[in-house]
Design an enzyme around this catalytic site. Structure first.
Site, mmCIF file in Angstrom:
data_model
loop_
_atom_site.group_PDB
_atom_site.id
_atom_site.type_symbol
_atom_site.label_atom_id
_atom_site.label_comp_id
_atom_site.label_asym_id
_atom_site.label_seq_id
_atom_site.Cartn_x
_atom_site.Cartn_y
_atom_site.Cartn_z
ATOM 1 C CG ASP A 34 4.122 2.077 -22.755
ATOM 2 O OD1 ASP A 34 3.837 1.695 -23.824
ATOM 3 O OD2 ASP A 34 3.502 2.471 -21.592
ATOM 4 N N GLY A 192 -5.534 -0.686 -22.074
ATOM 5 C CA GLY A 192 -5.535 -1.301 -20.589
ATOM 6 C C GLY A 192 -6.460 -2.579 -20.718
ATOM 7 C CG HIS A 219 -6.174 -1.852 -27.219
ATOM 8 N ND1 HIS A 219 -5.481 -0.419 -27.559
ATOM 9 C CD2 HIS A 219 -5.122 -2.570 -26.896
ATOM 10 C CE1 HIS A 219 -4.382 -0.627 -27.686
ATOM 11 N NE2 HIS A 219 -3.893 -1.723 -27.219
ATOM 12 C CD GLU A 222 -4.685 -7.982 -25.853
ATOM 13 O OE1 GLU A 222 -3.641 -8.353 -26.109
ATOM 14 O OE2 GLU A 222 -5.245 -6.838 -25.571
ATOM 15 C CG ASP A 311 0.588 -5.239 -28.309
ATOM 16 O OD1 ASP A 311 0.181 -4.148 -28.039
ATOM 17 O OD2 ASP A 311 0.057 -6.447 -27.723
#
Length: 378
Positions: A34, A192, A219, A222, A311
């Site tokens: 997306d 998220g 994830h 970050e 990404d």
């Protein structure tokens, strides 16, 4: 303790050229479905479903809007841009088209293997079930692979099913990933905003996947620091780290060039835990101030298992070739360096060992060897 040498490891050969970068075989492990739509596709799908909230109607202006909105220095603001892309990805036809476009675009850029991730739970607003979402995306990727072959390109795409870390469906998505593990899905992920949503909230999902001998990445490191990385590895058992740039906080380079590792950084390097680094995205979200300041340069020299990724190609206005180009321009990387990153990524993929080895020996190494031979005999 080791000595930090700021020179590229392959200083005997010149930096890779733009043409070599474009033609080099590439492997991509961290790409969001997306986050990679073509602007013209967004507009056409919006028209088809009656979505009238797009900020721009011209493809060039819309693409620029996404890049500007994402270039805020805030992960939370960056994530807001996905409201528009997800809004037009709510039907079977839309998911097929977006996935097919993705495979074609990556193949055209020289990507020979990709793991593309998405969150099935974000595509249920028009009545699709989780299984129907997965099946539509898989169909789209097979269609895109076929179109790539017809265009003279080759690519293999596997998918990672993502659970949103602020939601409570991770066990359900983990079970979905396991159900389709032999049908296009190669692993699991959570994504998220990190702050306030530690990976340990989803421990049940990770324990389930471990019990099923399945693969997952998280994830981590970050927007949040070392505690996020530590939890992802030591509490949840992640096979890879999505981004992981904050591992640099556990490394000290002294004035005399000596490097000291904290215990977490040493563990990550010793265990060869892959880092899915996304340089341009990291600049946008404030994880790094510039390409020159990005930890990837030091981590590569220190032989961490570093990989290079896109990404979100739409939000970052990037591609694998452009990510490599930025690194070549900044660090003087050669074809040897780019091959090192690419082999790292293929070694770290979530497909069987023999298939990874075949890609390395039959596709990646011959591809780079041919490029080097052209340079040697030019």
């Amino acid at each position: 303790m080791v000595t930090h040498n700021p020179q590229t490891l392959a200083a005997q050969t010149p930096p890779a050229t733009s043409e070599q970068i474009r033609r080099a075989p590439k492997v991509l492990l961290h790409d969001h479905l997306d986050g990679g739509l073509r602007p013209e596709t967004i507009i056409e799908l919006a028209d088809a479903v009656g979505y009238d909230a797009l900020p721009e109607r011209d493809p060039a202006k819309l693409g620029q809007w996404f890049r500007d909105a994402a270039d805020s220095g805030s992960l939370e603001r960056y994530l807001e841009t996905f409201a528009h892309t997800c809004a037009v990805m709510q039907t079977r036809e839309a998911l097929i088209r977006v996935a097919a476009d993705c495979a074609e675009d990556l193949a055209r850029d020289g990507v020979v293997y990709a793991e593309v991730r998405y969150a099935p739970e974000q595509h249920l607003e028009q009545g699709l079930t989780l299984d129907e979402v997965v099946e539509a995306v898989n169909e789209g990727f097979r269609l895109g692979e076929q179109r790539a072959r017809e265009n003279g390109d080759r690519i293999r795409v596997g998918t990672l099913l993502t659970a949103m870390r602020h939601a409570a469906r991770s066990r359900e998505i983990a079970e979905l990933a396991n159900r389709y593990r032999d049908h296009g899905v190669v692993g699991f992920d959570i994504a998220g905003a990190e702050a306030g949503h530690p990976p340990t909230r989803h421990l049940d999902a990770f324990e389930y996947l471990a019990g099923e001998n399945n693969h997952f990445t998280i994830h981590a490191g970050e927007a949040f620091g070392l505690p996020s990385i530590w939890e992802a590895i030591q509490c949840c058992g992640a096979d890879r780290l999505g981004h992981g740039v904050r591992i640099i906080d556990d490394i000290t380079v002294k004035d005399d060039g000596q490097v000291e590792f904290g215990r977490l950084a040493a563990y990550v390097r010793d265990k060869r835990i892959p880092l899915e680094m996304c340089p341009t995205s990291n600049l946008q979200t404030g994880a790094a101030a510039s390409y020159a300041d990005h930890p990837i340069g030091l981590l590569r020299r220190l032989h961490f298992r570093v990989t290079v990724n896109t990404d979100n190609r739409l939000m970052s206005g990037t591609s694998m070739s452009e990510e490599f180009q930025h690194l070549v321009d900044t660090f003087g990387y050669t074809l040897d360096d780019l091959q090192w990153f690419t082999v790292n990524a293929m070694k770290s993929a979530f497909i069987p060992f023999d298939e990874r080895l075949a890609m390395i020996n039959d596709v990646i190494k011959p591809g780079y060897a041919a490029l080097k031979a052209e340079w040697l005999f030019a």
